[in-house]
Design a protein around this motif. Structure first.
Motif, PDB file in Angstrom:
ATOM      1  N   GLU A 176       0.807  -1.224   0.000  1.00 28.89           N
ATOM      2  CA  GLU A 176       0.000   0.000   0.000  1.00 28.89           C
ATOM      3  C   GLU A 176       0.843   1.279   0.000  1.00 28.89           C
ATOM      4  O   GLU A 176       0.314   2.376  -0.088  1.00 28.89           O
ATOM      5  CB  GLU A 176      -0.970   0.020   1.188  1.00 28.89           C
ATOM      6  CG  GLU A 176      -0.308   0.024   2.550  1.00 28.89           C
ATOM      7  CD  GLU A 176      -0.046  -1.369   3.126  1.00 28.89           C
ATOM      8  OE1 GLU A 176       0.166  -1.449   4.342  1.00 28.89           O
ATOM      9  OE2 GLU A 176      -0.052  -2.357   2.366  1.00 28.89           O
ATOM     10  N   ALA A 177       2.157   1.149   0.062  1.00 30.92           N
ATOM     11  CA  ALA A 177       3.037   2.325   0.068  1.00 30.92           C
ATOM     12  C   ALA A 177       3.846   2.468  -1.218  1.00 30.92           C
ATOM     13  O   ALA A 177       4.712   3.331  -1.310  1.00 30.92           O
ATOM     14  CB  ALA A 177       3.976   2.252   1.266  1.00 30.92           C
ATOM     15  N   LEU A 178       3.548   1.665  -2.207  1.00 28.98           N
ATOM     16  CA  LEU A 178       4.313   1.710  -3.451  1.00 28.98           C
ATOM     17  C   LEU A 178       4.197   3.060  -4.167  1.00 28.98           C
ATOM     18  O   LEU A 178       5.063   3.431  -4.950  1.00 28.98           O
ATOM     19  CB  LEU A 178       3.892   0.574  -4.386  1.00 28.98           C
ATOM     20  CG  LEU A 178       4.246  -0.827  -3.899  1.00 28.98           C
ATOM     21  CD1 LEU A 178       3.725  -1.879  -4.875  1.00 28.98           C
ATOM     22  CD2 LEU A 178       5.739  -0.975  -3.690  1.00 28.98           C
ATOM     23  N   GLU A 179       3.159   3.823  -3.842  1.00 26.76           N
ATOM     24  CA  GLU A 179       3.001   5.141  -4.454  1.00 26.76           C
ATOM     25  C   GLU A 179       4.174   6.059  -4.123  1.00 26.76           C
ATOM     26  O   GLU A 179       4.460   7.004  -4.852  1.00 26.76           O
ATOM     27  CB  GLU A 179       1.696   5.783  -3.988  1.00 26.76           C
ATOM     28  CG  GLU A 179       1.674   6.057  -2.483  1.00 26.76           C
ATOM     29  CD  GLU A 179       0.334   6.568  -2.001  1.00 26.76           C
ATOM     30  OE1 GLU A 179      -0.017   7.715  -2.329  1.00 26.76           O
ATOM     31  OE2 GLU A 179      -0.347   5.798  -1.299  1.00 26.76           O
ATOM     32  N   TYR A 180       4.883   5.781  -3.031  1.00 24.19           N
ATOM     33  CA  TYR A 180       6.019   6.611  -2.643  1.00 24.19           C
ATOM     34  C   TYR A 180       7.248   6.403  -3.535  1.00 24.19           C
ATOM     35  O   TYR A 180       8.243   7.099  -3.387  1.00 24.19           O
ATOM     36  CB  TYR A 180       6.374   6.384  -1.176  1.00 24.19           C
ATOM     37  CG  TYR A 180       5.269   6.858  -0.262  1.00 24.19           C
ATOM     38  CD1 TYR A 180       4.959   8.207  -0.173  1.00 24.19           C
ATOM     39  CD2 TYR A 180       4.521   5.952   0.470  1.00 24.19           C
ATOM     40  CE1 TYR A 180       3.923   8.640   0.634  1.00 24.19           C
ATOM     41  CE2 TYR A 180       3.496   6.376   1.284  1.00 24.19           C
ATOM     42  CZ  TYR A 180       3.195   7.727   1.369  1.00 24.19           C
ATOM     43  OH  TYR A 180       2.170   8.152   2.161  1.00 24.19           O
ATOM     44  N   LEU A 181       7.159   5.466  -4.459  1.00 27.32           N
ATOM     45  CA  LEU A 181       8.213   5.302  -5.439  1.00 27.32           C
ATOM     46  C   LEU A 181       8.133   6.360  -6.534  1.00 27.32           C
ATOM     47  O   LEU A 181       9.097   6.577  -7.264  1.00 27.32           O
ATOM     48  CB  LEU A 181       8.146   3.906  -6.073  1.00 27.32           C
ATOM     49  CG  LEU A 181       8.464   2.743  -5.143  1.00 27.32           C
ATOM     50  CD1 LEU A 181       8.180   1.418  -5.852  1.00 27.32           C
ATOM     51  CD2 LEU A 181       9.901   2.813  -4.682  1.00 27.32           C
ATOM     52  N   LYS A 182       6.997   7.031  -6.612  1.00 32.39           N
ATOM     53  CA  LYS A 182       6.814   8.091  -7.595  1.00 32.39           C
ATOM     54  C   LYS A 182       7.473   9.368  -7.089  1.00 32.39           C
ATOM     55  O   LYS A 182       7.223   9.809  -5.963  1.00 32.39           O
ATOM     56  CB  LYS A 182       5.339   8.323  -7.858  1.00 32.39           C
ATOM     57  CG  LYS A 182       4.635   7.113  -8.442  1.00 32.39           C
ATOM     58  CD  LYS A 182       3.164   7.376  -8.619  1.00 32.39           C
ATOM     59  CE  LYS A 182       2.455   6.133  -9.115  1.00 32.39           C
ATOM     60  NZ  LYS A 182       1.004   6.310  -9.116  1.00 32.39           N
ATOM     61  N   GLU A 183       8.275   9.970  -7.919  1.00 28.08           N
ATOM     62  CA  GLU A 183       9.028  11.162  -7.534  1.00 28.08           C
ATOM     63  C   GLU A 183       8.107  12.298  -7.081  1.00 28.08           C
ATOM     64  O   GLU A 183       8.400  12.996  -6.110  1.00 28.08           O
ATOM     65  CB  GLU A 183       9.879  11.629  -8.718  1.00 28.08           C
ATOM     66  CG  GLU A 183      10.835  12.746  -8.361  1.00 28.08           C
ATOM     67  CD  GLU A 183      11.757  13.090  -9.509  1.00 28.08           C
ATOM     68  OE1 GLU A 183      12.112  14.265  -9.627  1.00 28.08           O
ATOM     69  OE2 GLU A 183      12.126  12.182 -10.280  1.00 28.08           O
ATOM     70  N   ASP A 184       6.980  12.475  -7.735  1.00 23.13           N
ATOM     71  CA  ASP A 184       6.082  13.575  -7.376  1.00 23.13           C
ATOM     72  C   ASP A 184       5.331  13.324  -6.059  1.00 23.13           C
ATOM     73  O   ASP A 184       4.766  14.242  -5.473  1.00 23.13           O
ATOM     74  CB  ASP A 184       5.092  13.857  -8.496  1.00 23.13           C
ATOM     75  CG  ASP A 184       4.163  12.694  -8.795  1.00 23.13           C
ATOM     76  OD1 ASP A 184       4.567  11.526  -8.559  1.00 23.13           O
ATOM     77  OD2 ASP A 184       3.043  12.927  -9.262  1.00 23.13           O
ATOM     78  N   LYS A 185       5.355  12.120  -5.548  1.00 17.89           N
ATOM     79  CA  LYS A 185       4.668  11.793  -4.299  1.00 17.89           C
ATOM     80  C   LYS A 185       5.544  12.075  -3.089  1.00 17.89           C
ATOM     81  O   LYS A 185       5.061  12.357  -2.011  1.00 17.89           O
ATOM     82  CB  LYS A 185       4.252  10.312  -4.298  1.00 17.89           C
ATOM     83  CG  LYS A 185       3.388   9.938  -3.134  1.00 17.89           C
ATOM     84  CD  LYS A 185       2.054  10.658  -3.204  1.00 17.89           C
ATOM     85  CE  LYS A 185       1.151  10.183  -2.080  1.00 17.89           C
ATOM     86  NZ  LYS A 185      -0.089  10.914  -2.002  1.00 17.89           N
ATOM     87  N   LEU A 186       6.864  12.000  -3.267  1.00 10.85           N
ATOM     88  CA  LEU A 186       7.776  12.263  -2.157  1.00 10.85           C
ATOM     89  C   LEU A 186       7.680  13.700  -1.742  1.00 10.85           C
ATOM     90  O   LEU A 186       7.767  14.086  -0.659  1.00 10.85           O
ATOM     91  CB  LEU A 186       9.205  11.906  -2.520  1.00 10.85           C
ATOM     92  CG  LEU A 186       9.494  10.416  -2.625  1.00 10.85           C
ATOM     93  CD1 LEU A 186      10.929  10.208  -3.079  1.00 10.85           C
ATOM     94  CD2 LEU A 186       9.247   9.724  -1.316  1.00 10.85           C
TER      95      LEU A 186
END
Length: 105
Positions: free
Chosen positions: A95-105
């Motif tokens: 459920e935290a894989l979205e943090y791999l996106k640069e714009d999410k960090l």
């Protein structure tokens, strides 16, 4: 870090603050940073596992691993990768894989 430093710097935190940290995490309290002296353990908010590989000039390379911040293991690296320094790897929860996106960090 040496094996002793891994235990002192990471292992002591795991033993001292883990119970309170895990209880707060399970209760959904996400305002945890700084509460238990476990800044490093905040990685478990997004990670299911943390691995620290460290090589000191004064010791062999060791691998420190922990899942869910509840306990840890340390082992000597069978095939050393580092000449010196520390490598931190966070294995993200699904459920935290979205943090791999640069714009999410």
């Amino acid at each position: 870090m040496t094996r002793a430093e891994l235990i002192s710097n990471l292992g002591t935190i795991a033993r001292s603050g883990t119970t309170n940290f895990v209880e707060a995490l399970k209760s959904g309290n996400i305002n945890l940073i700084g509460q238990f002296g476990v800044g490093f353990y905040s990685t478990f908010l997004a990670g299911r596992k943390v691995q620290v590989i460290s090589k000191s000039p004064d010791d062999a390379e060791h691998i420190w691993e922990s899942e869910a911040a509840s306990e840890y293991t340390i082992r000597r690296a069978e095939q050393p990768q580092l000449t010196r320094g520390t490598q931190l790897t966070i294995f993200l929860k699904e459920e935290a894989l979205e943090y791999l996106k640069e714009d999410k960090l």
